[in-house]
Design an enzyme around this catalytic site. Structure first.
Site, PDB file in Angstrom:
ATOM      1  N   ASN A  23       7.279   3.490   9.059  1.00 44.27           N
ATOM      2  CA  ASN A  23       7.062   4.398   7.927  1.00 44.27           C
ATOM      3  C   ASN A  23       6.042   5.461   8.303  1.00 44.27           C
ATOM      4  O   ASN A  23       5.232   5.221   9.191  1.00 44.27           O
ATOM      5  CB  ASN A  23       6.501   3.607   6.733  1.00 44.27           C
ATOM      6  N   ASP A  63       0.053  -9.215   3.323  1.00 43.83           N
ATOM      7  CA  ASP A  63       1.404  -8.683   3.114  1.00 43.83           C
ATOM      8  C   ASP A  63       1.935  -7.957   4.348  1.00 43.83           C
ATOM      9  O   ASP A  63       3.127  -8.001   4.626  1.00 43.83           O
ATOM     10  CB  ASP A  63       1.429  -7.741   1.899  1.00 43.83           C
ATOM     11  N   ASP A  64       1.042  -7.294   5.090  1.00 47.27           N
ATOM     12  CA  ASP A  64       1.512  -6.554   6.277  1.00 47.27           C
ATOM     13  C   ASP A  64       2.102  -7.503   7.310  1.00 47.27           C
ATOM     14  O   ASP A  64       3.030  -7.144   8.027  1.00 47.27           O
ATOM     15  CB  ASP A  64       0.352  -5.770   6.921  1.00 47.27           C
ATOM     16  N   ARG A 106      -6.866   0.721   8.156  1.00 52.09           N
ATOM     17  CA  ARG A 106      -5.553   1.139   8.680  1.00 52.09           C
ATOM     18  C   ARG A 106      -4.630   1.358   7.495  1.00 52.09           C
ATOM     19  O   ARG A 106      -3.846   0.510   7.145  1.00 52.09           O
ATOM     20  CB  ARG A 106      -5.014   0.063   9.639  1.00 52.09           C
ATOM     21  N   GLU A 110      -4.671  -6.388   2.617  1.00 48.96           N
ATOM     22  CA  GLU A 110      -3.785  -5.226   2.738  1.00 48.96           C
ATOM     23  C   GLU A 110      -4.388  -4.167   3.653  1.00 48.96           C
ATOM     24  O   GLU A 110      -5.576  -3.844   3.540  1.00 48.96           O
ATOM     25  CB  GLU A 110      -3.607  -4.630   1.328  1.00 48.96           C
ATOM     26  N   ASP A 111      -3.556  -3.637   4.534  1.00 44.52           N
ATOM     27  CA  ASP A 111      -3.923  -2.483   5.370  1.00 44.52           C
ATOM     28  C   ASP A 111      -5.281  -2.656   6.047  1.00 44.52           C
ATOM     29  O   ASP A 111      -6.175  -1.797   5.918  1.00 44.52           O
ATOM     30  CB  ASP A 111      -3.856  -1.188   4.544  1.00 44.52           C
ATOM     31  N   TYR A 125       3.237   4.515  -4.865  1.00 48.57           N
ATOM     32  CA  TYR A 125       3.007   3.866  -3.571  1.00 48.57           C
ATOM     33  C   TYR A 125       3.502   4.794  -2.469  1.00 48.57           C
ATOM     34  O   TYR A 125       3.548   6.009  -2.647  1.00 48.57           O
ATOM     35  CB  TYR A 125       3.643   2.450  -3.569  1.00 48.57           C
ATOM     36  N   LYS A 137      -0.639  -1.034  -5.156  1.00 51.62           N
ATOM     37  CA  LYS A 137       0.055  -2.295  -4.891  1.00 51.62           C
ATOM     38  C   LYS A 137       0.006  -3.201  -6.126  1.00 51.62           C
ATOM     39  O   LYS A 137       0.989  -3.851  -6.475  1.00 51.62           O
ATOM     40  CB  LYS A 137      -0.634  -2.986  -3.716  1.00 51.62           C
TER      41      LYS A 137
END
Ligand SMILES: NC(=O)c1ccc[n+]([C@@H]2O[C@H](COP(=O)([O-])OP(=O)(O)OC[C@H]3O[C@@H](n4cnc5c(N)ncnc54)[C@H](O)[C@@H]3O)[C@@H](O)[C@H]2O)c1
Length: 544
Positions: free
Chosen positions: A400, A257-258, A145, A234-235, A92, A163
């Protein structure tokens, strides 16, 4: 070839390689197809670990691990589960980011499913091509993203793949019942559109009028084919992720999750930071740098602490100050705010504060939370200004990867003379300062999403509710003892992830029953049920 029993050596979920014992080799017609020595899973894992460490780059290690997974799934998960802290940064973030950027160049074999705009109308039928018997969990991205790397289009597949590997290692989802998905709605990144190795549809992103129906068709098809599945978004870029969550969170079993996972894990760290500074929640003033999916998700979760303290939503919002690229978010600054920003926009400012430093001077915050993606934006001046007014400042530099962290752990401890409670998004090593060792906390989503997802799946929850997300945060927080909290420790060690995920799952399931969200008849022993559903990588099938 495919009909021969020896094909088992090419089937990653059945293959044991040198782990097949003599009896199995005889029965399956494998005699002569393997070197004579029969090895235990541990022996195979020792070799794989030595191979892993022999590579020079992390990308090579990433490719090695994924090829291993494609050869022998049990060995891969055994190795990963026993070396999670070493391998998580490979499968990850940060290495998966590089792997995604080079997805086209490094492509070896396909994993997961792809649904592109050209597939409109056929998605349900395509799902019948997925070879596994059932699916418990889907992680889906549109690649728009990816981490902090922008729009990678179909190259983003590494994210759902990685993930889900963490869901298996962290919570014990059964690997063959996980499905990584990319919804390919094009990419606006010219570099990929011009890259001869790019594997996605070669066009700019489709307009919303086509995008939303495509996602809608995908979700309808997924829940038709696998009615008990949980879908994790996700993303997905800001312009779509909030709308999708709003649209589907009360329709299907899904979460983002974000937004929600981040909210939960940072809430957990914040609960322990508040325990550590021993100041009631009502007395906190929080400055957020960044009002994107993570910033808003975190603030929404922290709001629950005010609710518990009997503070109304309207009153609680007065404890939040959001700063984005244009400065302090106010109702009077003259730009069109998204509905997410609007709810936290200050109404009490007739003047405009443009920089973070000005806001910190004005607000004198007890906590400063960075989710902006802008490395170094907590300058020495900002942190020292904050530390002037607060005995134990809470400094969360969560962006991050490491280079994007708003400040480093070392800077935070130095600039506050060792008084701050610090957490980051990416890991920082312990810091020695004035003869003391400070261990920075890492607000890693990995603490929450495996257990939360497992809970929702096991109890067949109708939806993932805010109360379930907050329960996950509180359960995680309870892993840190009072005595540890007072030393500034706010997260437990990640090496305990299975135990953490199991306890989170149990508590979240209890909450789901309390809220009438669980559809499975209530079992006598929830913990026993959770444990019975957890995959353990072993050649002994009685353990799976
Ligand atoms: N567990 C964690 O620690 C965790 C979880 C999720 C995201 N993150 C990190 O949080 C960061 C933000 O993620 P996101 O998903 O919310 O991204 P996003 O793109 O949705 O939001 C970024 C926000 O930062 C603001 N911003 C940009 N430039 C700025 C500037 N110069 N000054 C002030 N604000 C600025 C933007 O206006 C936007 O509101 C990323 O770096 C991500 O890695 C950490």
């Amino acid at each position: 070839m495919q009909n021969k029993p020896s094909f088992i050596l090419r089937n990653p979920s059945a293959n044991k390689g040198t782990g097949f014992n003599n009896e199995e080799r005889e029965k399956l017609g494998l005699k002569g197809l393997l070197p004579p020595k029969v090895e235990s899973l541990q022996e195979q894992s020792d070799r794989a670990l030595s191979q892993f460490t022999s590579f020079n780059t992390n990308l090579e290690r990433y490719i090695f691990l994924n090829c291993l997974r494609d050869r022998n799934e049990t060995l891969f998960y055994y190795l990963l589960s026993n070396n999670l802290e070493l391998m998580m940064p490979i499968i990850y973030t940060p290495t998966v980011g590089e792997a995604c950027q080079k997805f086209g160049n490094e492509f070896r074999f396909a994993q997961g499913m792809y649904f592109a705009s050209q597939d409109k109308g056929n998605i349900r039928a395509m799902m019948d091509n997925w070879p596994a018997e059932g699916v418990d969990i889907i992680v889906v991205s549109d690649g728009s993203r990816i981490l902090g790397l922008g729009d990678l289009g179909t190259n983003g597949m590494g994210i759902p793949v990685g993930k889900l590997q963490l869901y298996v290692a962290g919570a014990g989802f059964c690997p063959t019942r996980t499905l990584p998905v990319i919804i390919d709605s094009g990419t606006n990144t010219k570099k990929y559109l011009e890259d001869k190795y790019y594997l996605g549809e070669r066009h700019p992103r489709i307009p919303d009028s086509e995008y939303y129906p495509l996602v809608d068709e995908f979700l309808a098809a997924a829940f038709n084919k696998w009615p008990k599945v949980i879908v994790q978004f996700e993303d997905i870029s800001n312009d779509h992720c909030f709308n999708l969550l709003d649209e589907y969170r009360n329709k299907y079993l899904c979460f983002n999750d974000d937004i929600q996972g981040t909210g939960s894990v940072i809430l957990s760290g914040f609960i322990n930071a508040v325990r550590s500074v021993q100041k009631p929640i009502k007395e906190h003033r929080m400055v957020f740098l960044g009002a994107g999916s993570a910033g808003i998700g975190v603030a929404d979760c922290i709001m629950s602490l005010f609710d518990e303290a009997g503070v109304s939503k309207e009153e609680a919002r007065k404890s939040f100050w959001f700063v984005d690229s244009k400065g302090l978010i106010t109702t009077t600054r003259g730009d069109e705010l998204t509905s997410q920003k609007k709810q936290y926009a200050r109404e009490d400012y007739t003047y405009q504060l443009k920089s973070l430093l000005e806001v910190v001077r004005d607000v004198k915050p007890t906590a400063i939370i960075g989710l902006s993606g802008i490395g170094g934006s907590f300058s020495q001046e900002v942190i020292e200004e904050m530390a002037k007014h607060v005995e134990k400042p809470i400094v969360f530099a969560l962006s991050n990867p490491t280079t994007n962290a708003e400040c480093t752990a070392e800077q935070a401890y130095q600039w506050t003379d060792g008084r701050c409670i610090f957490a980051s998004g990416s890991p920082f090593k312990p810091v020695e300062y004035k003869g003391k060792t400070f261990v920075p906390g890492q607000g890693n989503n990995m603490y929450i999403f495996p257990g939360l997802g497992l809970a929702a799946s096991v109890c067949e929850a109708k939806h993932v509710t805010d109360a379930m997300i907050i329960t996950a945060a509180k359960t995680l927080a309870s892993f840190v003892e009072d005595s540890e909290v007072l030393t500034g420790k706010i997260y437990p060690g990640l090496q305990h992830i299975r135990e953490i995920s199991t306890r989170i799952a149990v508590k979240v399931i209890e909450k789901a029953y309390e809220e009438g969200m669980a559809q499975l008849p209530r079992p006598d022993n929830i913990e026993a049920l959770v444990k019975s559903r957890q995959y353990v990588p072993s050649y002994d099938k009685s353990k799976n």
